[in-house]
Structure formats: structure tokens, C-alpha cells
Design a protein around this motif. Structure first.
Motif, PDB file in Angstrom:
ATOM      1  N   GLN A 103      -4.170  15.850  -6.122  1.00 20.37           N
ATOM      2  CA  GLN A 103      -5.537  14.851  -6.677  1.00 20.37           C
ATOM      3  C   GLN A 103      -7.113  14.493  -6.354  1.00 20.37           C
ATOM      4  N   GLY A 104      -7.635  16.094  -4.896  1.00 22.03           N
ATOM      5  CA  GLY A 104      -8.588  15.755  -4.997  1.00 22.03           C
ATOM      6  C   GLY A 104      -9.819  16.096  -5.981  1.00 22.03           C
ATOM      7  N   GLY A 105      -9.413  16.871  -6.543  1.00 22.73           N
ATOM      8  CA  GLY A 105     -10.424  17.840  -7.279  1.00 22.73           C
ATOM      9  C   GLY A 105     -10.707  18.878  -6.832  1.00 22.73           C
ATOM     10  N   GLU A 106     -11.900  19.736  -7.655  1.00 19.91           N
ATOM     11  CA  GLU A 106     -12.301  21.012  -6.862  1.00 19.91           C
ATOM     12  C   GLU A 106     -12.956  20.772  -5.574  1.00 19.91           C
ATOM     13  N   LEU A 107     -13.182  21.623  -4.971  1.00 19.63           N
ATOM     14  CA  LEU A 107     -13.609  21.139  -3.425  1.00 19.63           C
ATOM     15  C   LEU A 107     -15.151  21.349  -3.194  1.00 19.63           C
TER      16      LEU A 107
ATOM     17  N   LEU B 238      -9.130  23.675  -4.494  1.00 23.93           N
ATOM     18  CA  LEU B 238      -9.048  22.009  -4.945  1.00 23.93           C
ATOM     19  C   LEU B 238      -8.219  21.894  -3.944  1.00 23.93           C
ATOM     20  N   CYS B 239      -9.026  20.290  -3.444  1.00 24.84           N
ATOM     21  CA  CYS B 239      -8.318  19.548  -2.179  1.00 24.84           C
ATOM     22  C   CYS B 239      -7.395  18.555  -1.796  1.00 24.84           C
ATOM     23  N   ILE B 240      -6.836  18.285  -1.009  1.00 19.02           N
ATOM     24  CA  ILE B 240      -5.676  17.985  -1.395  1.00 19.02           C
ATOM     25  C   ILE B 240      -6.174  16.266  -2.253  1.00 19.02           C
ATOM     26  N   SER B 241      -7.328  15.433  -1.014  1.00 15.90           N
ATOM     27  CA  SER B 241      -7.242  14.068  -1.648  1.00 15.90           C
ATOM     28  C   SER B 241      -9.047  14.140  -0.947  1.00 15.90           C
ATOM     29  N   LYS B 242      -9.479  12.986  -1.283  1.00 13.35           N
ATOM     30  CA  LYS B 242     -10.566  12.764  -1.267  1.00 13.35           C
ATOM     31  C   LYS B 242     -11.329  12.364   0.218  1.00 13.35           C
ATOM     32  N   GLN B 243     -10.157  12.271   0.537  1.00  7.64           N
ATOM     33  CA  GLN B 243     -10.281  11.271   1.663  1.00  7.64           C
ATOM     34  C   GLN B 243     -10.451  12.517   3.253  1.00  7.64           C
ATOM     35  N   GLY B 244      -9.245  13.448   3.183  1.00  9.17           N
ATOM     36  CA  GLY B 244      -9.554  14.214   4.227  1.00  9.17           C
ATOM     37  C   GLY B 244      -9.929  15.722   3.821  1.00  9.17           C
ATOM     38  N   ASN B 245      -9.352  16.710   4.891  1.00  5.31           N
ATOM     39  CA  ASN B 245      -9.730  18.210   4.534  1.00  5.31           C
ATOM     40  C   ASN B 245      -9.312  19.364   4.293  1.00  5.31           C
ATOM     41  N   ARG B 246      -7.876  18.845   4.097  1.00  3.18           N
ATOM     42  CA  ARG B 246      -7.496  20.139   3.776  1.00  3.18           C
ATOM     43  C   ARG B 246      -7.199  20.772   2.175  1.00  3.18           C
ATOM     44  N   ILE B 247      -7.815  21.857   2.333  1.00  3.79           N
ATOM     45  CA  ILE B 247      -7.704  22.489   0.208  1.00  3.79           C
ATOM     46  C   ILE B 247      -7.039  23.126  -0.004  1.00  3.79           C
ATOM     47  N   LYS B 248      -5.803  23.410  -1.263  1.00  2.17           N
ATOM     48  CA  LYS B 248      -4.895  24.225  -1.528  1.00  2.17           C
ATOM     49  C   LYS B 248      -5.791  25.484  -2.760  1.00  2.17           C
ATOM     50  N   ILE B 249      -5.341  26.715  -2.337  1.00  2.00           N
ATOM     51  CA  ILE B 249      -6.181  27.894  -3.422  1.00  2.00           C
ATOM     52  C   ILE B 249      -5.030  27.387  -4.616  1.00  2.00           C
ATOM     53  N   ILE B 250      -5.459  28.100  -6.090  1.00  2.00           N
ATOM     54  CA  ILE B 250      -4.275  27.518  -6.783  1.00  2.00           C
ATOM     55  C   ILE B 250      -5.345  29.118  -7.104  1.00  2.00           C
ATOM     56  N   ASP B 251      -4.007  29.233  -8.635  1.00  2.00           N
ATOM     57  CA  ASP B 251      -4.974  29.335  -9.827  1.00  2.00           C
ATOM     58  C   ASP B 251      -3.990  31.567  -9.163  1.00  2.00           C
ATOM     59  N   PHE B 252      -2.557  32.032  -9.467  1.00  4.72           N
ATOM     60  CA  PHE B 252      -2.266  33.230  -9.576  1.00  4.72           C
ATOM     61  C   PHE B 252      -2.944  33.924 -10.718  1.00  4.72           C
TER      62      PHE B 252
END
Ligand code: ATP
Length: 345
Positions: free
Chosen positions: A113-117, A163-177
Motif C-alpha cells: 500500500q505504500g506506493g513506488e519508492l 514498492l514501499c510497504i507503508s507511507k510511514q515506515g522504511n520497508r520495501i518489497k521487490i515486485i515483478d518477476f
């Protein structure tokens, strides 16, 4: 104000609302019996991603839907699903379910839900510092090191796929394999795809690719994040590919005045034309820039970088939109537009 680097160890709840599952593609079962598909979240050149809910428990998810006509297209998406199903890492998107139904493949996954980095870091209240950049890059390297240890290469690392997990934190996730491949070091592999701006010299020169190919892309993402400038971009893809093939870049631009020499050294170890001399993910994680992260002072706010990054994100979006208009216009010339029929639910 969001000071991401106040908590240098990534924060956010990384737990997905579900446990890792053994996902196999289900055939001849209608996914709509189990899931409600809701508005579109994003669209790429292959698939459309929708917000969705599992009927049984109302759990929120995302689903990537890819229509296929040819066997080759089907195999590509099947490969993406099977690769995703084999990856369990906090910075990699988690798959939940998969279906092959009505000439479409459906890949249900956790909702991010956090949108693109890059969209996140250019927000007005986001404080961009070198330490914040290093915090994001360290997570990317960690996920990529895990992938490489499982002999999987992503081959399409670019800002849109972080992508960012949330709008507040600093965790990211890699998508699109979608372009990811299993890698056998004893077999030669060349590819002719990717995004020119983030592609390694061996891709544009059609030479052997490998885990090192992802490391180049991380170098380009990191260069852009630290400066707001793209090291190899040209007026068109042809010019960009020519620039990449020469692998010449420079730190002689104003935003780099604010960047530490250890960060520049990190970039210089990644943007190496000779793939065998390029830093591996394992070594990147041992590089001083990422190791010293916890003790690194936040440093100056990179305001010039942020201004340039805003411009970069807007231009990139315009370029992407213009390309898709050209693409759709071309498709509309065919009275039987297969792609659009398959991509829109
Ligand atoms: P490309 O043209 O880059 O290869 P693609 O067709 O393979 O793209 P994806 O990159 O997987 O498609 O997804 C397209 C967009 O959908 C992403 O840029 C992102 O904005 C959104 N998206 C993808 N997965 C998720 C998710 N799990 N949660 C939220 N949004 C997502």
C-alpha cells in the motif's frame, strides 16, 4: 515530516496477513468464485494489477492478470508464478494463489500500500538523506543476495519494481518477476529484454548475463536515488543503449557534491562494465557504505537531489504514458485487439 532514517533498521510490520503457502497454479477453476476483483492498482506492459478480496474472509490482496494467446506468453507468466512461489524473503513480494482460467493467468499476492519508492521519497514531507538512501539500497541488496543464493536472477530491477510497504515506515518489497530466470552457472544465457536505462552492458551487447546483471541495475537505481540524475539515459532507447554499452558515467554534477566518497565508491564498484569485476550482492552487503549505515549520521538533507528526482519521476511517467498511447494506437489498428480484450476485466 518523515525522517525515514531515524530508524535505520527497517521498521514496519513485515508479516503478511497470511503464512507462506505452497502455491501451485490451479487449472480450470474460476478465480472469481473465490475472489472479488476490485479497481485497478497499476498496469505494466504485460499485466494489469487489481486490488481484490478473498470472498471467504475479506482479506485484501493484489492480483496480477495476464492474458495470453501464445504458449510462449503463458510460459512466461507461469515462470514468474513458479519463481515467486519459491522465494520467501521479507523484501520480496509474497504470492498467495494462482489460477490459469479462460486464457488468463491470475497471480494473487500480498497487497502493498505504500506506493513506488521514488514516488514516496519525492513527497514534500519526506526527508531525503544519504542514510535513508542507504537504508533502501541495503534492503534491495539483501533481497537480491537471497535470490542469487537460490540461483534466481530478477533481470528487471528498476524503480517501479520497488514498492514501499507503508507511507510511514522504511520497508520495501521487490515486485515483478516477469523477466526473472533460474540461473545455471554452467550454461550461457543471453536475453534481449529489460528497460534500457537500467540494463547492464552485457544485456545491450547481447553477451552472457548472470547475477552480476542485477547488480548493475542496483547501481543505476542507487545513482538516481542519490542524485536525481540518470547516468546513461539518452534521447531514445537507442542512444541509452549506446551509452550503457560504453559504461561511461560521471560524478561531476552538483548533487554529488553532497554525497560521501564511500557512497561514490559503492556506485563505482557496481557500475563496472566488465561483469566479472562487478561487486556481488554478498560483497555489496559488506561494503563500508552499507555496513556503517547504523553509525552513519543522517547527514545533510539532499534537497537538490530531491528537486531533480521529482523532475525525473515526472518525465519518466510522461514518457511511459506516451509509449503506452503509441502502443494502444497501434493495437487499435487491428480490429480484433486481443491484448486489450485479455487485459481488461
Ligand atoms: P512491466 O511493464 O514493468 O514489466 P508488469 O506488466 O510486469 O510491468 P507489474 O510491474 O508486476 O506489471 O505491476 C504493474 C504495477 O502494478 C506496478 O508498477 C505497481 O504499481 C502495481 N503493483 C504490482 N504489484 C502490486 C502489489 N502487490 N500491490 C500493490 N500494487 C502492485
Amino acid at each position: 515530516m518523515i525522517y525515514v532514517d531515524e530508524n535505520i533498521t527497517p521498521v514496519d510490520d513485515v508479516n503478511t496477513p497470511f503464512e507462506y503457502r505452497d502455491v501451485k497454479i490451479k487449472n480450470d477453476e474460476n478465480p472469481l468464485d473465490k475472489y472479488i476483483i476490485l479497481p485497478e492498482l497499476g498496469r505494466g506492459s504485460f499485466g494489469t494489477v487489481f486490488y481484490c478480496k478473498e470472498r471467504q474472509n475479506n482479506m485484501e490482496l493484489a492480483v496480477k492478470v495476464v492474458g495470453y494467446k501464445k504458449k510462449k506468453e503463458k510460459i512466461m507468466m507461469e515462470t514468474e508464478i513458479n519463481i515467486l512461489a519459491s522465494l520467501h524473503h521479507p523484501a520480496i513480494i509474497v504470492i498467495y494463489d494462482a489460477f490459469d482460467y479462460g486464457n488468463k493467468l491470475y497471480c494473487f499476492m500480498e497487497l502493498i500500500q505504500g506506493g513506488e519508492l521514488f514516488d514516496r521519497v519525492i513527497e514534500t514531507d519526506f526527508v531525503l538523506t544519504e542514510r535513508a538512501c542507504a537504508c533502501f539500497i541495503r534492503q534491495i541488496c539483501d533481497a537480491v543476495e537471497y535470490m542469487h543464493s537460490k540461483r534466481i536472477i530478477h533481470l528487471d530491477l528498476k524503480p517501479e519494481n520497488v514498492l514501499c510497504i507503508s507511507k510511514q515506515g522504511n520497508r520495501i518489497k521487490i515486485i515483478d518477476f516477469g523477466f526473472a530466470r533460474r540461473y545455471n552457472p554452467n550454461k550461457n544465457l543471453q536475453v534481449m529484454f529489460g528497460t534500457a536505462e537500467f540494463s547492464a552492458p552485457e544485456v545491450v551487447l547481447f553477451e552472457d548475463i548472470g547475477p552480476f546483471t542485477d547488480m548493475w541495475s542496483i547501481g543505476v537505481i542507487c545513482y538516481v536515488l542519490l542524485s536525481g540524475l540518470s547516468p546513461f539515459v539518452g534521447a531514445d532507447d537507442y542512444e541509452t543503449m549506446t551509452n550503457v554499452s560504453f559504461a561511461k558515467y560521471s560524478f561531476d554534477y552538483a548533487p554529488f557534491n553532497e554525497i560521501s566518497s564511500v557512497a561514490k565508491d559503492f556506485l563505482a564498484e557496481l557500475l563496472v562494465k566488465e561483469s566479472s569485476n562487478r561487486m556481488t550482492a554478498k560483497n555489496a552487503l559488506k561494503h563500508e557504505w552499507l555496513i556503517q549505515l547504523d553509525s552513519l549520521s543522517p547527514g545533510v538533507t539532499l534537497s537538490l537531489t530531491k528537486t531533480k528526482l521529482k523532475r525525473y519521476v515526472i518525465l519518466r511517467r510522461w514518457r511511459k504514458a506516451a509509449l503506452s498511447v503509441i502502443f494502444i494506437n497501434k493495437l487499435n489498428k487491428f480490429s480484433n485487439s486481443h491484448f486489450l480484450k485479455n487485459c481488461q476485466i
